[in-house]
Each structure stands twice: as C-alpha cells, then as structure tokens.
Design a protein around this motif. Sequence first.
Motif, PDB file in Angstrom:
ATOM      1  N   LEU A 182     -38.270 -45.349   3.670  1.00  0.00           N
ATOM      2  CA  LEU A 182     -37.449 -45.027   4.841  1.00  0.00           C
ATOM      3  C   LEU A 182     -35.964 -45.036   4.485  1.00  0.00           C
ATOM      4  N   LEU A 183     -35.501 -46.065   3.800  1.00  0.00           N
ATOM      5  CA  LEU A 183     -34.089 -46.138   3.424  1.00  0.00           C
ATOM      6  C   LEU A 183     -33.711 -45.001   2.483  1.00  0.00           C
ATOM      7  N   ASN A 184     -34.554 -44.757   1.483  1.00  0.00           N
ATOM      8  CA  ASN A 184     -34.262 -43.697   0.523  1.00  0.00           C
ATOM      9  C   ASN A 184     -34.268 -42.322   1.191  1.00  0.00           C
ATOM     10  N   GLY A 185     -35.206 -42.120   2.097  1.00  0.00           N
ATOM     11  CA  GLY A 185     -35.251 -40.844   2.819  1.00  0.00           C
ATOM     12  C   GLY A 185     -34.052 -40.637   3.718  1.00  0.00           C
ATOM     13  N   LEU A 186     -33.646 -41.676   4.447  1.00  0.00           N
ATOM     14  CA  LEU A 186     -32.466 -41.560   5.301  1.00  0.00           C
ATOM     15  C   LEU A 186     -31.205 -41.339   4.472  1.00  0.00           C
ATOM     16  N   GLY A 187     -31.132 -41.985   3.296  1.00  0.00           N
ATOM     17  CA  GLY A 187     -29.995 -41.744   2.417  1.00  0.00           C
ATOM     18  C   GLY A 187     -29.928 -40.293   1.981  1.00  0.00           C
ATOM     19  N   LEU A 188     -31.070 -39.705   1.641  1.00  0.00           N
ATOM     20  CA  LEU A 188     -31.101 -38.292   1.245  1.00  0.00           C
ATOM     21  C   LEU A 188     -30.677 -37.393   2.396  1.00  0.00           C
ATOM     22  N   VAL A 189     -31.111 -37.711   3.609  1.00  0.00           N
ATOM     23  CA  VAL A 189     -30.710 -36.925   4.777  1.00  0.00           C
ATOM     24  C   VAL A 189     -29.197 -36.974   4.961  1.00  0.00           C
ATOM     25  N   MET A 190     -28.603 -38.158   4.831  1.00  0.00           N
ATOM     26  CA  MET A 190     -27.154 -38.270   5.005  1.00  0.00           C
ATOM     27  C   MET A 190     -26.407 -37.546   3.892  1.00  0.00           C
ATOM     28  N   ILE A 191     -26.907 -37.629   2.666  1.00  0.00           N
ATOM     29  CA  ILE A 191     -26.251 -36.913   1.563  1.00  0.00           C
ATOM     30  C   ILE A 191     -26.299 -35.411   1.802  1.00  0.00           C
ATOM     31  N   HIS A 192     -27.440 -34.902   2.279  1.00  0.00           N
ATOM     32  CA  HIS A 192     -27.532 -33.477   2.618  1.00  0.00           C
ATOM     33  C   HIS A 192     -26.586 -33.122   3.757  1.00  0.00           C
ATOM     34  N   ARG A 193     -26.497 -34.023   4.743  1.00  0.00           N
ATOM     35  CA  ARG A 193     -25.587 -33.763   5.863  1.00  0.00           C
ATOM     36  C   ARG A 193     -24.130 -33.727   5.381  1.00  0.00           C
ATOM     37  N   LEU A 194     -23.769 -34.603   4.447  1.00  0.00           N
ATOM     38  CA  LEU A 194     -22.422 -34.593   3.880  1.00  0.00           C
ATOM     39  C   LEU A 194     -22.169 -33.336   3.057  1.00  0.00           C
ATOM     40  N   ASP A 195     -23.211 -32.821   2.401  1.00  0.00           N
ATOM     41  CA  ASP A 195     -23.076 -31.552   1.681  1.00  0.00           C
ATOM     42  C   ASP A 195     -22.719 -30.421   2.644  1.00  0.00           C
ATOM     43  N   LEU A 196     -23.361 -30.422   3.811  1.00  0.00           N
ATOM     44  CA  LEU A 196     -23.061 -29.381   4.804  1.00  0.00           C
ATOM     45  C   LEU A 196     -21.619 -29.495   5.281  1.00  0.00           C
ATOM     46  N   GLY A 197     -21.154 -30.742   5.506  1.00  0.00           N
ATOM     47  CA  GLY A 197     -19.770 -30.922   5.922  1.00  0.00           C
ATOM     48  C   GLY A 197     -18.788 -30.536   4.838  1.00  0.00           C
ATOM     49  N   ALA A 198     -19.106 -30.865   3.583  1.00  0.00           N
ATOM     50  CA  ALA A 198     -18.220 -30.502   2.474  1.00  0.00           C
ATOM     51  C   ALA A 198     -18.172 -28.987   2.290  1.00  0.00           C
ATOM     52  N   LYS A 199     -19.292 -28.323   2.504  1.00  0.00           N
ATOM     53  CA  LYS A 199     -19.304 -26.862   2.402  1.00  0.00           C
ATOM     54  C   LYS A 199     -18.420 -26.232   3.479  1.00  0.00           C
ATOM     55  N   GLN A 200     -18.448 -26.816   4.676  1.00  0.00           N
ATOM     56  CA  GLN A 200     -17.582 -26.313   5.742  1.00  0.00           C
ATOM     57  C   GLN A 200     -16.109 -26.501   5.379  1.00  0.00           C
ATOM     58  N   GLN A 201     -15.770 -27.653   4.812  1.00  0.00           N
ATOM     59  CA  GLN A 201     -14.399 -27.874   4.384  1.00  0.00           C
ATOM     60  C   GLN A 201     -14.008 -26.903   3.255  1.00  0.00           C
ATOM     61  N   HIS A 202     -14.962 -26.585   2.404  1.00  0.00           N
ATOM     62  CA  HIS A 202     -14.702 -25.611   1.331  1.00  0.00           C
ATOM     63  C   HIS A 202     -14.445 -24.226   1.912  1.00  0.00           C
ATOM     64  N   ASP A 203     -15.236 -23.830   2.897  1.00  0.00           N
ATOM     65  CA  ASP A 203     -15.077 -22.499   3.488  1.00  0.00           C
ATOM     66  C   ASP A 203     -13.762 -22.390   4.262  1.00  0.00           C
ATOM     67  N   LEU A 204     -13.329 -23.486   4.898  1.00  0.00           N
ATOM     68  CA  LEU A 204     -12.127 -23.434   5.719  1.00  0.00           C
ATOM     69  C   LEU A 204     -10.849 -23.624   4.914  1.00  0.00           C
ATOM     70  N   TYR A 205     -10.885 -24.575   3.960  1.00  0.00           N
ATOM     71  CA  TYR A 205      -9.646 -24.959   3.291  1.00  0.00           C
ATOM     72  C   TYR A 205      -9.698 -24.790   1.771  1.00  0.00           C
ATOM     73  N   GLY A 206     -10.813 -24.382   1.245  1.00  0.00           N
ATOM     74  CA  GLY A 206     -10.916 -24.159  -0.195  1.00  0.00           C
ATOM     75  C   GLY A 206     -11.050 -25.418  -1.018  1.00  0.00           C
ATOM     76  N   PHE A 207     -11.465 -26.537  -0.401  1.00  0.00           N
ATOM     77  CA  PHE A 207     -11.660 -27.778  -1.150  1.00  0.00           C
ATOM     78  C   PHE A 207     -12.815 -27.627  -2.137  1.00  0.00           C
ATOM     79  N   ASP A 208     -12.762 -28.437  -3.202  1.00  0.00           N
ATOM     80  CA  ASP A 208     -13.851 -28.430  -4.177  1.00  0.00           C
ATOM     81  C   ASP A 208     -15.158 -28.838  -3.507  1.00  0.00           C
ATOM     82  N   TYR A 209     -16.229 -28.176  -3.913  1.00  0.00           N
ATOM     83  CA  TYR A 209     -17.521 -28.441  -3.275  1.00  0.00           C
ATOM     84  C   TYR A 209     -18.624 -28.353  -4.313  1.00  0.00           C
TER      85      TYR A 209
END
Length: 481
Positions: free
Chosen positions: A85-112
């Motif tokens: 459960l902990l490992n699975g939830l950690g993977l979900v949050m890491i994927h969710r952070l990837d989605l947020g980082a991709k949005q920041q990359h698309d908007l501001y050109g940050f490294d992703y």
Amino acid sequence: MTATTAAHAAAQPPTRRTTELVLLVFAVLVVVSAEAAVEAARDGRLSSRLGTYAAVPIVAGVLTHLVIRRVARYADPLLLPVVVLLNGLGLVMIHRLDLGAKQQHDLYGFDYEPQAPKQVLWIALGVGLFILLLVLVRDHRALQRYAYTLAFVGLFLLVLPAVLPARFSEVNGARIWIRLPGFSLQPGELAKILLTIFASAYLVQKRDVLALAGRRLLGIDFPRGRDFGPVLAVWLVCIGVLVRGHDLGTSLVFFGVFIVLLYVATERVSWVIVGTLLFAGGAYVAYKLFDSVQTRVEVWLHPFAPLTPAQIAAGMDPGYQLRQSLFGLGTGGIFGTGLGSGHPELVPLPATDFIVSSFGEEIGLFGLIGLLVLYALLVSRGFAAGLAVRDSFGKLLACGLSFILALQLFVVVAGVTRLLPETGLTTPFLSYGGSSLLSSWMILALLLRVSDAARRPASTPPLTVPQAPPPADTAQQAAIA
C-alpha cells in the motif's frame, strides 16, 4: 488420519496467508482508486496509464505473496500489505508530480524528466531482491556466522564514496553516491542493514559483559575497552566517513540504531544518557565545522528571514524549499485539496526529500495521519516479531531494523514540518529513489523471516542450522553423565 495426527494438526497455529491475501486486495484497490482520482483531476478522464500503474502493486503483491506462502508460511500477515500500500501510493504521487512537472515544462520551459517509469523499475528490482533474500536466507540465525564479513562489506561501502573523486560521488554537496553514466547508487543504504546485522550478532555475544562488567564513573557503568572497543570502532568509522561525506542525516540513523541496540541488549538506561550526550556533542561539532549544517540550522530557526545581499547576488534562497513545504501543508489543511488538485510540484525535490509535504497538500492532515498509522503498524509489527522470536539475535535484529524505519520516518516528518532541521533523508517505501527502496525491501524480507521464526511451531523448524558447540565445561558434564 489417526487421532494423534489430527490432534497435532489442530494444535498447529494458522498461517494467516489468506488474511494476507485479502489485505493485499484491499491495498491494491486503494492504490487503484488513488491513481484514478489523480487522472480524473488532471485530465478529466481515465486513461491507459491507470492499468499500467495499477499493475505494479498487483504484480508485486502476487509475486511476494506466493513466495511467502512457499518459504515463510508463518510470517506476519500484516507486513506485506502495508508495504504494498505504501509503495503503491508513493508511485501514484510520483506519477502525479510528473504530471505537474510536465505542466510547468509546457508553460515555463522548466526542465522535465519523468520519474515514475524509473520508480517502476526500482520497485521491480526491490521485489526481486526481496524474493532472493527470502529464498536464500531460510533462517535469520545463519546471518550470525557472517557478522564480521558483513561488517567489513558495510564499512567498505561507506568508505567508497568518500575516497572516490567528487565527480563520481558528490550530489548537492554530499559525497555519498556512486555515480555512473545514467545510473547512481547510495551504498550507505545497504551498509546500514549490514552493520545492523553485525551489531546485533556482536551484542548477543557480549551482552552479559556489557551489562555487568566494567568501571563505574560519575554514577554510570562503562564496559571494558576490550569488550566495547570493536563496536565503538565501527561506529566511529561510520560517523567519520559520513561526516566526511556531509550526510549527517544518515549519520543520525546509524547513531540512533547503535544506541537502541545497545540499550535493548543491556537494558541499561545509562547508555541512553551517554548516547544523548554524544549526540549533543557531535551535533555541536558538526555545526561548528560545516557551513551546510549551519545553513540548515539557520533555515530551520528563521525560514522567513529576508535574504542577505550576498545571497541575492548569488541567486540563492536557502529557505525556499522549507517555506514552500509549509505553504503546501497549510494549503492542504485538514482534508487536503484532493489528489491531483494541488501544486506540490512547486516544492523543490517533491518526490524525494519532501514527498510527505506533497501528500500533506493533497490529502490533508487526516490523510497524513493515515499514512503515519500505516508506518506505526509496520514498525510495531516488526517490534512484535522481535519480542516473540525465541533467539536473542533475532530480537536485536528485528528491533534494529524496525527502529531504522521508525527513526528515518521521524527525521523526515520532523524536517518537513520544521520540528527539526531538514536532513535530506527519504521516506521509506514512499519516496522516489533506488537505493532507499532496495534497502527498504531488504528490511521487509528480514522482518518477515524473523516473524516467520517467531510464529512457527517449534516442531517445524525452517531448516537445520549448525549450532555453536557447547562450552567445554558443559560438554564435559554431558560426557560424565
């Protein structure tokens, strides 16, 4: 079936593997629901990624459950579901952070660079290492015979990054890595397990001497130097190497486990007092010697202090990470913004050092309490296995490994919430990272092995382990008898 056989079968305790399977199904459903919530919040629909990230806890849970059912039938049924459960939830949050980082990359050109696919690979390696360790180590007592060899390997792993050139070992000022093209590893994560095994085995041999023999100074009983010397030497080398590498968080974990094992072995409170004084002295010396420690203490004490002209000129803001973490926790409040609905990606290193802050923003205080309860269950069941197992080495080993998880979690949460200075440690099973995840799965395998020995009936040993010969006087008395 004869009456004797039937009575013997009835006396056997239940293996509780079915209970484990039911709990694993529940854990997988929670992880799948969390991933579905993230995708619904970010994209407004469910995609094929749901199947991909749902398959990870399913495959990990099924494989590990089948292996446990085969080679550790009496192991604690709660440990594996909590970890999945902990490992699975950690993977979900890491994927969710990837989605947020991709949005920041698309908007501001940050490294992703997406981290979730790499985390899937590390989970696969962790599960493979877990299975290998559980299959090879059929009895935890066999590790006692290799205590000094494991200590030597652990010390070598600690020393190696410190002697390598900085370009192969330094990340963010800490020389604790082995860096190769496209790959990096933190050997100290494995070293802490190996040295815990050594300390447990050594203290079992010297427990009576450490508890009784020695000299009394200032009302505290100290052991003889020849008895305590080897353990103290190992501890000094560990602390020296880690201070050389500027990784004081891991030094704290080593130190805490060392003191706890010594206290459990001797049952003397005086060692806790001595350990506290040593820690206070070490912390003061580290503060005086290292600018990085001074910076972290200043950020801890004054996170909202205005920047100095020198920091402005250099473009540095040491307190930015902690401030963003506190803002995120404040934004989450009691119930959180909802998975996928916050902005935890704005905190530097949100998937490693500050993943607790990421969860706090999106699942709130109640959600964080739920995660802490899961860790409390994991640690308490590890201690319970140590209390129930019949041999002294297993007791110390289970207590030491459980305390590693507990202390690491405490230091991480304390740093994120500004209870203590931030140390750079990762959260077991939740954070992104290969070394930490591999060592966490290894700790789980050893805890399951100890719990299996604790719950297994005495009439069904796991395998024949060569026992140490009896003392000369005992053997002589047996011969005379």
